[in-house]
Design a protein around this motif. Structure first.
Motif, PDB file in Angstrom:
ATOM      1  N   ALA A  18       0.834  -1.210   0.000  1.00 27.97           N
ATOM      2  CA  ALA A  18       0.000   0.000   0.000  1.00 27.97           C
ATOM      3  C   ALA A  18       0.866   1.256   0.000  1.00 27.97           C
ATOM      4  CB  ALA A  18      -0.930  -0.003   1.203  1.00 27.97           C
ATOM      5  N   ILE A  19       1.955   1.229   0.757  1.00 28.12           N
ATOM      6  CA  ILE A  19       2.868   2.370   0.768  1.00 28.12           C
ATOM      7  C   ILE A  19       3.503   2.563  -0.609  1.00 28.12           C
ATOM      8  CG2 ILE A  19       5.046   3.240   1.712  1.00 28.12           C
ATOM      9  CD1 ILE A  19       4.279   1.771   4.344  1.00 28.12           C
ATOM     10  N   ALA A  20       3.908   1.474  -1.230  1.00 29.81           N
ATOM     11  CA  ALA A  20       4.516   1.564  -2.558  1.00 29.81           C
ATOM     12  C   ALA A  20       3.556   2.203  -3.556  1.00 29.81           C
ATOM     13  CB  ALA A  20       4.944   0.183  -3.033  1.00 29.81           C
ATOM     14  N   ARG A  21       2.311   1.774  -3.532  1.00 33.42           N
ATOM     15  CA  ARG A  21       1.315   2.353  -4.449  1.00 33.42           C
ATOM     16  C   ARG A  21       1.084   3.837  -4.146  1.00 33.42           C
ATOM     17  NH1 ARG A  21      -1.081  -2.901  -3.597  1.00 33.42           N
ATOM     18  NH2 ARG A  21      -2.297  -2.053  -1.861  1.00 33.42           N
ATOM     19  N   GLN A  22       0.994   4.190  -2.865  1.00 37.09           N
ATOM     20  CA  GLN A  22       0.766   5.584  -2.481  1.00 37.09           C
ATOM     21  C   GLN A  22       1.902   6.485  -2.966  1.00 37.09           C
ATOM     22  OE1 GLN A  22      -1.775   7.210  -0.952  1.00 37.09           O
ATOM     23  NE2 GLN A  22      -0.604   9.118  -1.092  1.00 37.09           N
ATOM     24  N   LEU A  23       3.124   6.056  -2.747  1.00 34.15           N
ATOM     25  CA  LEU A  23       4.248   6.906  -3.147  1.00 34.15           C
ATOM     26  C   LEU A  23       4.397   6.966  -4.658  1.00 34.15           C
ATOM     27  CD1 LEU A  23       6.954   6.231  -0.414  1.00 34.15           C
ATOM     28  CD2 LEU A  23       4.963   7.738  -0.403  1.00 34.15           C
ATOM     29  N   ALA A  24       4.027   5.903  -5.346  1.00 37.75           N
ATOM     30  CA  ALA A  24       4.013   5.957  -6.809  1.00 37.75           C
ATOM     31  C   ALA A  24       2.990   6.979  -7.283  1.00 37.75           C
ATOM     32  CB  ALA A  24       3.710   4.582  -7.388  1.00 37.75           C
ATOM     33  N   GLU A  25       1.846   7.024  -6.634  1.00 32.01           N
ATOM     34  CA  GLU A  25       0.815   8.012  -6.986  1.00 32.01           C
ATOM     35  C   GLU A  25       1.295   9.429  -6.708  1.00 32.01           C
ATOM     36  OE1 GLU A  25      -2.645   6.846  -4.836  1.00 32.01           O
ATOM     37  OE2 GLU A  25      -3.082   5.130  -6.157  1.00 32.01           O
ATOM     38  N   GLN A  26       2.189   9.576  -5.730  1.00 34.03           N
ATOM     39  CA  GLN A  26       2.750  10.897  -5.419  1.00 34.03           C
ATOM     40  C   GLN A  26       3.900  11.269  -6.342  1.00 34.03           C
ATOM     41  OE1 GLN A  26       1.875  10.411  -0.641  1.00 34.03           O
ATOM     42  NE2 GLN A  26       3.628  11.642  -1.217  1.00 34.03           N
ATOM     43  N   GLY A  27       4.264  10.370  -7.253  1.00 40.84           N
ATOM     44  CA  GLY A  27       5.262  10.701  -8.259  1.00 40.84           C
ATOM     45  C   GLY A  27       6.617  10.076  -8.095  1.00 40.84           C
ATOM     46  N   PHE A  28       6.783   9.216  -7.091  1.00 37.36           N
ATOM     47  CA  PHE A  28       8.073   8.573  -6.881  1.00 37.36           C
ATOM     48  C   PHE A  28       8.231   7.356  -7.781  1.00 37.36           C
ATOM     49  CE2 PHE A  28       7.452  10.780  -2.852  1.00 37.36           C
ATOM     50  CZ  PHE A  28       8.728  11.227  -2.529  1.00 37.36           C
ATOM     51  N   ASP A  29       9.448   7.154  -8.307  1.00 34.79           N
ATOM     52  CA  ASP A  29       9.825   5.845  -8.793  1.00 34.79           C
ATOM     53  C   ASP A  29      10.091   4.975  -7.571  1.00 34.79           C
ATOM     54  OD1 ASP A  29       9.615   6.687 -11.415  1.00 34.79           O
ATOM     55  OD2 ASP A  29      11.760   7.115 -11.614  1.00 34.79           O
ATOM     56  N   ILE A  30       9.864   3.672  -7.707  1.00 33.22           N
ATOM     57  CA  ILE A  30       9.811   2.808  -6.527  1.00 33.22           C
ATOM     58  C   ILE A  30      10.813   1.661  -6.636  1.00 33.22           C
ATOM     59  CG2 ILE A  30       8.367   1.271  -5.139  1.00 33.22           C
ATOM     60  CD1 ILE A  30       7.493   4.191  -4.978  1.00 33.22           C
ATOM     61  N   ALA A  31      11.602   1.492  -5.579  1.00 31.71           N
ATOM     62  CA  ALA A  31      12.374   0.265  -5.377  1.00 31.71           C
ATOM     63  C   ALA A  31      11.672  -0.519  -4.281  1.00 31.71           C
ATOM     64  CB  ALA A  31      13.801   0.580  -4.971  1.00 31.71           C
ATOM     65  N   LEU A  32      11.492  -1.785  -4.548  1.00 30.40           N
ATOM     66  CA  LEU A  32      10.690  -2.640  -3.673  1.00 30.40           C
ATOM     67  C   LEU A  32      11.527  -3.846  -3.282  1.00 30.40           C
ATOM     68  CD1 LEU A  32       7.583  -2.340  -2.999  1.00 30.40           C
ATOM     69  CD2 LEU A  32       7.210  -4.102  -4.714  1.00 30.40           C
ATOM     70  N   SER A  33      11.749  -4.037  -1.982  1.00 32.90           N
ATOM     71  CA  SER A  33      12.476  -5.239  -1.574  1.00 32.90           C
ATOM     72  C   SER A  33      11.503  -6.273  -1.034  1.00 32.90           C
ATOM     73  CB  SER A  33      13.543  -4.911  -0.527  1.00 32.90           C
ATOM     74  OG  SER A  33      12.996  -4.833   0.767  1.00 32.90           O
ATOM     75  N   PHE A  34      11.865  -7.522  -1.223  1.00 31.97           N
ATOM     76  CA  PHE A  34      11.033  -8.615  -0.726  1.00 31.97           C
ATOM     77  C   PHE A  34      11.954  -9.784  -0.397  1.00 31.97           C
ATOM     78  CE2 PHE A  34      11.637  -9.369  -5.173  1.00 31.97           C
ATOM     79  CZ  PHE A  34      11.664 -10.744  -5.339  1.00 31.97           C
ATOM     80  N   ALA A  35      11.476 -10.655   0.494  1.00 31.70           N
ATOM     81  CA  ALA A  35      12.305 -11.778   0.930  1.00 31.70           C
ATOM     82  C   ALA A  35      12.063 -13.026   0.098  1.00 31.70           C
ATOM     83  CB  ALA A  35      12.060 -12.085   2.407  1.00 31.70           C
ATOM     84  N   ARG A  36      10.784 -13.386  -0.108  1.00 33.93           N
ATOM     85  CA  ARG A  36      10.477 -14.668  -0.761  1.00 33.93           C
ATOM     86  C   ARG A  36       9.379 -14.601  -1.817  1.00 33.93           C
ATOM     87  NH1 ARG A  36      11.436 -15.360   4.449  1.00 33.93           N
ATOM     88  NH2 ARG A  36       9.260 -14.944   4.975  1.00 33.93           N
ATOM     89  N   ASN A  37       8.352 -13.795  -1.582  1.00 36.54           N
ATOM     90  CA  ASN A  37       7.147 -13.867  -2.400  1.00 36.54           C
ATOM     91  C   ASN A  37       7.286 -13.048  -3.689  1.00 36.54           C
ATOM     92  OD1 ASN A  37       4.519 -14.073  -3.397  1.00 36.54           O
ATOM     93  ND2 ASN A  37       3.640 -14.084  -1.336  1.00 36.54           N
ATOM     94  N   LYS A  38       7.946 -13.646  -4.678  1.00 33.16           N
ATOM     95  CA  LYS A  38       8.200 -12.936  -5.931  1.00 33.16           C
ATOM     96  C   LYS A  38       6.922 -12.703  -6.716  1.00 33.16           C
ATOM     97  CE  LYS A  38      11.550 -12.757  -9.677  1.00 33.16           C
ATOM     98  NZ  LYS A  38      12.759 -13.401 -10.275  1.00 33.16           N
ATOM     99  N   VAL A  39       5.967 -13.614  -6.607  1.00 34.66           N
ATOM    100  CA  VAL A  39       4.704 -13.453  -7.334  1.00 34.66           C
ATOM    101  C   VAL A  39       3.988 -12.189  -6.863  1.00 34.66           C
ATOM    102  CG1 VAL A  39       2.421 -14.437  -7.735  1.00 34.66           C
ATOM    103  CG2 VAL A  39       4.440 -15.911  -7.798  1.00 34.66           C
ATOM    104  N   LYS A  40       3.873 -12.026  -5.552  1.00 33.21           N
ATOM    105  CA  LYS A  40       3.215 -10.835  -5.004  1.00 33.21           C
ATOM    106  C   LYS A  40       4.001  -9.573  -5.340  1.00 33.21           C
ATOM    107  CE  LYS A  40      -0.456 -12.398  -2.825  1.00 33.21           C
ATOM    108  NZ  LYS A  40      -1.828 -11.948  -3.159  1.00 33.21           N
ATOM    109  N   ALA A  41       5.325  -9.662  -5.269  1.00 31.72           N
ATOM    110  CA  ALA A  41       6.152  -8.500  -5.595  1.00 31.72           C
ATOM    111  C   ALA A  41       5.934  -8.067  -7.043  1.00 31.72           C
ATOM    112  CB  ALA A  41       7.616  -8.823  -5.347  1.00 31.72           C
ATOM    113  N   ASN A  42       5.825  -9.026  -7.951  1.00 31.40           N
ATOM    114  CA  ASN A  42       5.576  -8.705  -9.351  1.00 31.40           C
ATOM    115  C   ASN A  42       4.216  -8.050  -9.549  1.00 31.40           C
ATOM    116  OD1 ASN A  42       7.960  -9.473 -10.722  1.00 31.40           O
ATOM    117  ND2 ASN A  42       7.406 -11.628 -10.566  1.00 31.40           N
TER     118      ASN A  42
END
Length: 243
Positions: A18-42
């Protein structure tokens, strides 16, 4: 604002997504880290791309020194800079102290506290004036309404002191750092429709769980230019759990 970059750790689901989507809406490019769940990250990456923003996915173990260094390094490598760090990755621990092991303590400390310290120390090396850091704490740092939360609450309380110290270190450099302290939030890992959730809700002034966007909106404010004079605080978004 053009070409600013935000890194959200633990961003593949729930509050982090939710934070990633919010900041993207505010105009940020996004780097997203994840541990295991690549499907959800995609899935989250596709949502960010649909908003017209660039996105970098970084798989890393947030409980290790190397993993926390990697996420910052890869953010700059793939997206060119780092303006906002949101340390969201974390784990819970619900055991009475009589059952807590040294391995339990190490696991929670490494991800919830040490990891955020390392990410912060790495991020400020590449941030410029106007940088923003948000550490995801918990309302349990200020109130522990029932047993079994000692180790978890300790890590989240530790973020308060860390943020205050870093705020002193970085204030004159124009970089802010704050702790956001959610109360109970409805996610797939912490659903609002269970018996335990009903019990926890009884400690909340509103009597209800919050939603992930309640946290995302607060983060969106703290990383904005409007929050430039706010640093070193612990900000509750908890429906009155601390009331």
């Amino acid at each position: 604002m053009t070409r600013k970059v935000a890194l959200i750790t633990g961003g593949s689901r729930g509050i982090g997504a939710a934070i990633a989507r919010q900041l993207a809406e505010q105009g940020f490019d996004i780097a997203l880290s994840f541990a295991r769940n690549k499907v959800k990250a995609n899935e989250v990456a596709e949502q960010i791309s649909a908003l017209g923003r660039k996105v970098a996915l970084i798989q890393a173990d947030g409980s290790t020194v190397e993993g926390n260094q990697l996420v910052v390094r890869e953010t700059v490598k793939q997206l060119g800079r780092l303006d906002v760090l949101v340390c969201n990755a974390g784990i819970g621990n619900h055991k009475p102290i009589t059952e807590v092991t040294s391995d339990d303590i190490d696991a929670v400390l490494n991800l919830n506290l040490r990891g955020m310290m390392i990410e912060t120390s790495e991020a400020v090396k590449v941030m410029g004036e106007g940088g923003r850091i948000v550490l995801m704490g918990s309302a349990f740092a200020g109130r522990v309404p029932f047993g079994g939360l000692s180790v978890y609450a300790a890590t989240k309380a530790g973020l308060r002191g860390f943020a205050q110290g870093v705020a002193r270190d970085l204030g004159k450099k124009g970089i802010t750092i704050n702790v956001l302290e959610p109360g109970p939030i409805d996610t797939d890992l912490n659903p609002a429709n269970t018996e335990d959730a009903q019990y926890l809700s009884s400690f909340v002034a509103t009597g209800a769980y919050g939603q992930v966007n309640d946290i995302a909106n607060a983060v969106g404010f703290l990383v904005s230019e409007k929050a430039g004079y706010i640093t070193g605080i612990a900000m509750p978004v908890d429906g009155g759990l601390l009331a």
